[in-house]
Design a protein around this motif. Structure first.
Motif, PDB file in Angstrom:
ATOM      1  N   VAL A   1      30.708  24.952 -10.603  1.00 37.21           N
ATOM      2  CA  VAL A   1      29.830  25.618 -11.564  1.00 37.21           C
ATOM      3  C   VAL A   1      30.675  26.160 -12.714  1.00 37.21           C
ATOM      4  CG1 VAL A   1      28.178  27.489 -11.926  1.00 37.21           C
ATOM      5  CG2 VAL A   1      28.200  26.247  -9.750  1.00 37.21           C
ATOM      6  N   ALA A   2      30.296  25.826 -13.948  1.00 34.77           N
ATOM      7  CA  ALA A   2      31.006  26.291 -15.135  1.00 34.77           C
ATOM      8  C   ALA A   2      30.266  27.467 -15.772  1.00 34.77           C
ATOM      9  CB  ALA A   2      31.132  25.158 -16.154  1.00 34.77           C
ATOM     10  N   PHE A   3      31.003  28.291 -16.491  1.00 39.61           N
ATOM     11  CA  PHE A   3      30.393  29.359 -17.283  1.00 39.61           C
ATOM     12  C   PHE A   3      31.140  29.467 -18.610  1.00 39.61           C
ATOM     13  CE2 PHE A   3      33.863  31.447 -15.085  1.00 39.61           C
ATOM     14  CZ  PHE A   3      34.410  32.275 -16.057  1.00 39.61           C
ATOM     15  N   ALA A   4      30.461  30.026 -19.621  1.00 35.81           N
ATOM     16  CA  ALA A   4      31.094  30.203 -20.927  1.00 35.81           C
ATOM     17  C   ALA A   4      30.443  31.372 -21.651  1.00 35.81           C
ATOM     18  CB  ALA A   4      30.966  28.934 -21.769  1.00 35.81           C
ATOM     19  N   LYS A   5      31.253  32.094 -22.409  1.00 36.32           N
ATOM     20  CA  LYS A   5      30.764  33.158 -23.289  1.00 36.32           C
ATOM     21  C   LYS A   5      30.931  32.665 -24.719  1.00 36.32           C
ATOM     22  CE  LYS A   5      29.433  37.324 -24.543  1.00 36.32           C
ATOM     23  NZ  LYS A   5      29.350  37.037 -25.995  1.00 36.32           N
ATOM     24  N   LEU A   6      29.794  32.451 -25.418  1.00 34.46           N
ATOM     25  CA  LEU A   6      29.785  31.915 -26.773  1.00 34.46           C
ATOM     26  C   LEU A   6      29.557  33.030 -27.785  1.00 34.46           C
ATOM     27  CD1 LEU A   6      27.567  28.746 -26.147  1.00 34.46           C
ATOM     28  CD2 LEU A   6      30.039  29.011 -25.851  1.00 34.46           C
ATOM     29  N   ASP A   7      30.066  32.827 -29.010  1.00 34.53           N
ATOM     30  CA  ASP A   7      29.903  33.833 -30.052  1.00 34.53           C
ATOM     31  C   ASP A   7      29.835  33.140 -31.409  1.00 34.53           C
ATOM     32  OD1 ASP A   7      29.605  36.328 -31.108  1.00 34.53           O
ATOM     33  OD2 ASP A   7      31.731  36.857 -31.023  1.00 34.53           O
ATOM     34  N   ASN A   8      29.215  33.813 -32.375  1.00 33.94           N
ATOM     35  CA  ASN A   8      29.213  33.343 -33.760  1.00 33.94           C
ATOM     36  C   ASN A   8      29.411  34.540 -34.683  1.00 33.94           C
ATOM     37  OD1 ASN A   8      26.592  34.561 -34.350  1.00 33.94           O
ATOM     38  ND2 ASN A   8      25.709  32.901 -33.126  1.00 33.94           N
ATOM     39  N   SER A   9      29.593  34.287 -35.968  1.00 29.77           N
ATOM     40  CA  SER A   9      29.829  35.370 -36.926  1.00 29.77           C
ATOM     41  C   SER A   9      28.594  35.674 -37.765  1.00 29.77           C
ATOM     42  CB  SER A   9      31.004  35.013 -37.849  1.00 29.77           C
ATOM     43  OG  SER A   9      30.748  33.806 -38.546  1.00 29.77           O
ATOM     44  N   CYS A  10      27.445  35.213 -37.314  1.00 29.30           N
ATOM     45  CA  CYS A  10      26.210  35.454 -38.048  1.00 29.30           C
ATOM     46  C   CYS A  10      25.793  36.937 -37.919  1.00 29.30           C
ATOM     47  CB  CYS A  10      25.105  34.556 -37.497  1.00 29.30           C
ATOM     48  SG  CYS A  10      23.615  34.488 -38.507  1.00 29.30           S
ATOM     49  N   CYS A  11      25.305  37.613 -38.928  1.00 30.00           N
ATOM     50  CA  CYS A  11      24.834  36.993 -40.163  1.00 30.00           C
ATOM     51  C   CYS A  11      25.054  37.989 -41.301  1.00 30.00           C
ATOM     52  CB  CYS A  11      23.363  36.656 -40.104  1.00 30.00           C
ATOM     53  SG  CYS A  11      22.919  35.478 -38.808  1.00 30.00           S
ATOM     54  N   SER A  12      25.690  37.555 -42.345  1.00 35.03           N
ATOM     55  CA  SER A  12      25.790  38.383 -43.545  1.00 35.03           C
ATOM     56  C   SER A  12      24.487  38.319 -44.337  1.00 35.03           C
ATOM     57  CB  SER A  12      26.960  37.926 -44.412  1.00 35.03           C
ATOM     58  OG  SER A  12      26.764  36.589 -44.841  1.00 35.03           O
ATOM     59  N   PHE A  13      23.672  37.310 -44.090  1.00 33.15           N
ATOM     60  CA  PHE A  13      22.340  37.207 -44.684  1.00 33.15           C
ATOM     61  C   PHE A  13      21.320  37.747 -43.693  1.00 33.15           C
ATOM     62  CE2 PHE A  13      23.492  33.269 -42.586  1.00 33.15           C
ATOM     63  CZ  PHE A  13      22.416  33.016 -41.760  1.00 33.15           C
ATOM     64  N   ASN A  14      20.118  37.939 -44.127  1.00 31.99           N
ATOM     65  CA  ASN A  14      19.060  38.480 -43.277  1.00 31.99           C
ATOM     66  C   ASN A  14      18.337  37.331 -42.593  1.00 31.99           C
ATOM     67  OD1 ASN A  14      17.309  40.313 -42.097  1.00 31.99           O
ATOM     68  ND2 ASN A  14      15.864  40.240 -43.816  1.00 31.99           N
ATOM     69  N   PRO A  15      18.529  37.171 -41.273  1.00 35.32           N
ATOM     70  CA  PRO A  15      17.902  36.026 -40.595  1.00 35.32           C
ATOM     71  C   PRO A  15      16.377  36.111 -40.637  1.00 35.32           C
ATOM     72  CG  PRO A  15      19.611  37.009 -39.235  1.00 35.32           C
ATOM     73  CD  PRO A  15      19.358  37.960 -40.362  1.00 35.32           C
ATOM     74  N   ASP A  16      15.757  34.970 -40.811  1.00 34.98           N
ATOM     75  CA  ASP A  16      14.296  34.887 -40.805  1.00 34.98           C
ATOM     76  C   ASP A  16      13.786  35.166 -39.393  1.00 34.98           C
ATOM     77  OD1 ASP A  16      11.652  34.323 -41.161  1.00 34.98           O
ATOM     78  OD2 ASP A  16      11.911  32.154 -41.268  1.00 34.98           O
ATOM     79  N   PRO A  17      12.944  36.210 -39.210  1.00 37.54           N
ATOM     80  CA  PRO A  17      12.484  36.533 -37.855  1.00 37.54           C
ATOM     81  C   PRO A  17      11.410  35.586 -37.329  1.00 37.54           C
ATOM     82  CG  PRO A  17      11.472  37.998 -39.443  1.00 37.54           C
ATOM     83  CD  PRO A  17      12.452  37.150 -40.217  1.00 37.54           C
ATOM     84  N   HIS A  18      10.836  34.763 -38.203  1.00 39.10           N
ATOM     85  CA  HIS A  18       9.766  33.842 -37.794  1.00 39.10           C
ATOM     86  C   HIS A  18      10.077  32.439 -38.309  1.00 39.10           C
ATOM     87  CE1 HIS A  18       7.335  37.255 -36.492  1.00 39.10           C
ATOM     88  NE2 HIS A  18       7.562  37.824 -37.661  1.00 39.10           N
ATOM     89  N   PRO A  19      11.067  31.757 -37.708  1.00 38.69           N
ATOM     90  CA  PRO A  19      11.459  30.444 -38.240  1.00 38.69           C
ATOM     91  C   PRO A  19      10.330  29.428 -38.260  1.00 38.69           C
ATOM     92  CG  PRO A  19      12.399  30.810 -36.066  1.00 38.69           C
ATOM     93  CD  PRO A  19      11.822  32.107 -36.508  1.00 38.69           C
ATOM     94  N   LYS A  20       9.372  29.560 -37.348  1.00 39.53           N
ATOM     95  CA  LYS A  20       8.236  28.632 -37.334  1.00 39.53           C
ATOM     96  C   LYS A  20       6.945  29.289 -37.817  1.00 39.53           C
ATOM     97  CE  LYS A  20       9.612  25.096 -34.071  1.00 39.53           C
ATOM     98  NZ  LYS A  20       9.169  24.237 -32.963  1.00 39.53           N
ATOM     99  N   GLY A  21       7.080  30.496 -38.371  1.00 38.81           N
ATOM    100  CA  GLY A  21       5.908  31.205 -38.854  1.00 38.81           C
ATOM    101  C   GLY A  21       5.181  31.926 -37.739  1.00 38.81           C
ATOM    102  N   ASP A  22       4.169  32.689 -38.116  1.00 34.84           N
ATOM    103  CA  ASP A  22       3.329  33.421 -37.163  1.00 34.84           C
ATOM    104  C   ASP A  22       1.896  33.340 -37.672  1.00 34.84           C
ATOM    105  OD1 ASP A  22       2.082  35.111 -35.432  1.00 34.84           O
ATOM    106  OD2 ASP A  22       3.461  36.798 -35.713  1.00 34.84           O
ATOM    107  N   LEU A  23       1.176  32.318 -37.221  1.00 38.80           N
ATOM    108  CA  LEU A  23      -0.169  32.071 -37.737  1.00 38.80           C
ATOM    109  C   LEU A  23      -1.110  33.217 -37.400  1.00 38.80           C
ATOM    110  CD1 LEU A  23      -0.534  28.255 -36.934  1.00 38.80           C
ATOM    111  CD2 LEU A  23       0.184  29.356 -39.069  1.00 38.80           C
ATOM    112  N   ASP A  24      -0.894  33.900 -36.272  1.00 37.94           N
ATOM    113  CA  ASP A  24      -1.769  35.011 -35.900  1.00 37.94           C
ATOM    114  C   ASP A  24      -1.695  36.141 -36.907  1.00 37.94           C
ATOM    115  OD1 ASP A  24      -2.582  33.649 -33.648  1.00 37.94           O
ATOM    116  OD2 ASP A  24      -1.091  34.604 -32.332  1.00 37.94           O
ATOM    117  N   ASN A  25      -0.554  36.284 -37.563  1.00 35.68           N
ATOM    118  CA  ASN A  25      -0.393  37.343 -38.559  1.00 35.68           C
ATOM    119  C   ASN A  25      -0.288  36.791 -39.973  1.00 35.68           C
ATOM    120  OD1 ASN A  25      -0.123  39.834 -36.833  1.00 35.68           O
ATOM    121  ND2 ASN A  25       1.517  38.581 -35.940  1.00 35.68           N
ATOM    122  N   ASN A  26      -0.746  35.552 -40.133  1.00 40.00           N
ATOM    123  CA  ASN A  26      -0.781  34.904 -41.448  1.00 40.00           C
ATOM    124  C   ASN A  26       0.601  34.827 -42.105  1.00 40.00           C
ATOM    125  OD1 ASN A  26      -3.640  34.493 -41.430  1.00 40.00           O
ATOM    126  ND2 ASN A  26      -3.913  36.679 -41.971  1.00 40.00           N
TER     127      ASN A  26
END
Length: 278
Positions: free
Chosen positions: A163-188
């Motif tokens: 069994v393998a394991f890994a701890k991954l990391d990135n340097s994101c984000c200096s920009f403001n990530p979009d909280p709804h990448p696919k949109g939220d139709l219930d809230n228009n």
């Protein structure tokens, strides 16, 4: 006359052998029957602990190579079977592909351009801060190598799975990530159709499969050079971008990928004195 005497002697011996009953010949046993193949063989691994400081580097990374050091600990139940664990802390360096891509990117693009900026590309990439495995080990072959009939070195080949394991990391984000990448139709809230400002979702802990193969080259009874290839398989999206081209970064962009490493270590076997067979 001498030739005739030799011929008659050979005929007599052949006749004597032929006269011996087949059952008598069948009852004769070799003095080597039931004896060990090798007497006084050194048991270099059996019932010994193996501790190995090691270094390894990735050899198939797309965007960031992982270079690191760590430790392997293993207990050998017998000549063939053992179990253990390995852990490696790593740092990352850009691959040649990443360097070439960064050279082609700009700091800004007009609205509607699907190309990530240099910052967006860099901050979406992930690296492997820690990786390792718990495994069972099989050692089917062992023996000795000789050089010039004077220098001899013991070796064994082994294969591992677990069994393998890994701890991954990135340097994101200096920009403001979009909280709804696919949109939220219930809230228009419509989808923004720009995956480059989405959270890369490629950090955290991953668990998967582990396979390895290697060789020990014994310097003496308790020190060996350990050369190995290790393959860690787990879900990952190394680019952190929209791999499936649905204009959003989601968990669907992960794939079950292998992370292939080559390593070298120094194995120390305890107790330091190996046992011998009778």
């Amino acid at each position: 006359m001498k030739n005739l005497a030799s011929l008659l002697c050979a005929i007599a011996v052949s006749a004597a052998v032929a006269a011996v009953p087949a059952d008598a010949l069948a009852d004769r046993k070799s003095p080597l029957d039931g004896q060990p193949a090798v007497r006084h063989r050194i048991l270099l691994v059996k019932q010994r602990f193996e501790v190995s400081p090691l270094f390894e580097t990735s050899i198939n990374a797309d965007f960031k190579h992982t270079i690191g050091g760590g430790l392997k600990a293993e207990y050998h139940l017998s000549d063939m079977w053992s179990f253990g664990a390995v852990g490696v802390f790593g740092t990352s360096v850009n691959t040649g592909l990443t360097t070439r891509i960064l050279d082609t990117l700009e700091d800004t693009y007009p609205d509607g351009d699907p190309t990530p900026t240099r910052t967006e590309f860099k901050e979406h990439l992930n690296d492997i801060k820690l990786h390792g495995a718990a495994y069972v080990n099989w050692t089917p072959w062992y023996g000795k190598l000789a050089a010039f009939a004077k220098a001899f070195i013991a070796f064994d080949f082994y294969f591992s799975g677990g069994v393998a394991f890994a701890k991954l990391d990135n340097s994101c984000c200096s920009f403001n990530p979009d909280p709804h990448p696919k949109g939220d139709l219930d809230n228009n809230i419509p989808p923004d159709r720009d995956p480059n400002n989405d959270d890369p979702l490629n950090d955290g802990t991953r668990v998967g499969l582990y396979f390895a193969g290697g060789v020990h080259l014994f310097v003496n009874e308790w020190v060996a050079v350990d050369l190995a290839f290790r393959d860690y398989w787990f879900q990952d999206n190394p680019s952190g971008l929209d791999f499936d081209a649905d204009l959003a970064v989601t968990g669907d962009d992960d794939r079950f990928l292998n992370h292939f490493f080559a390593g070298v270590g120094v194995s120390l076997f305890l107790p330091t004195k190996a046992k011998r067979t009778p």
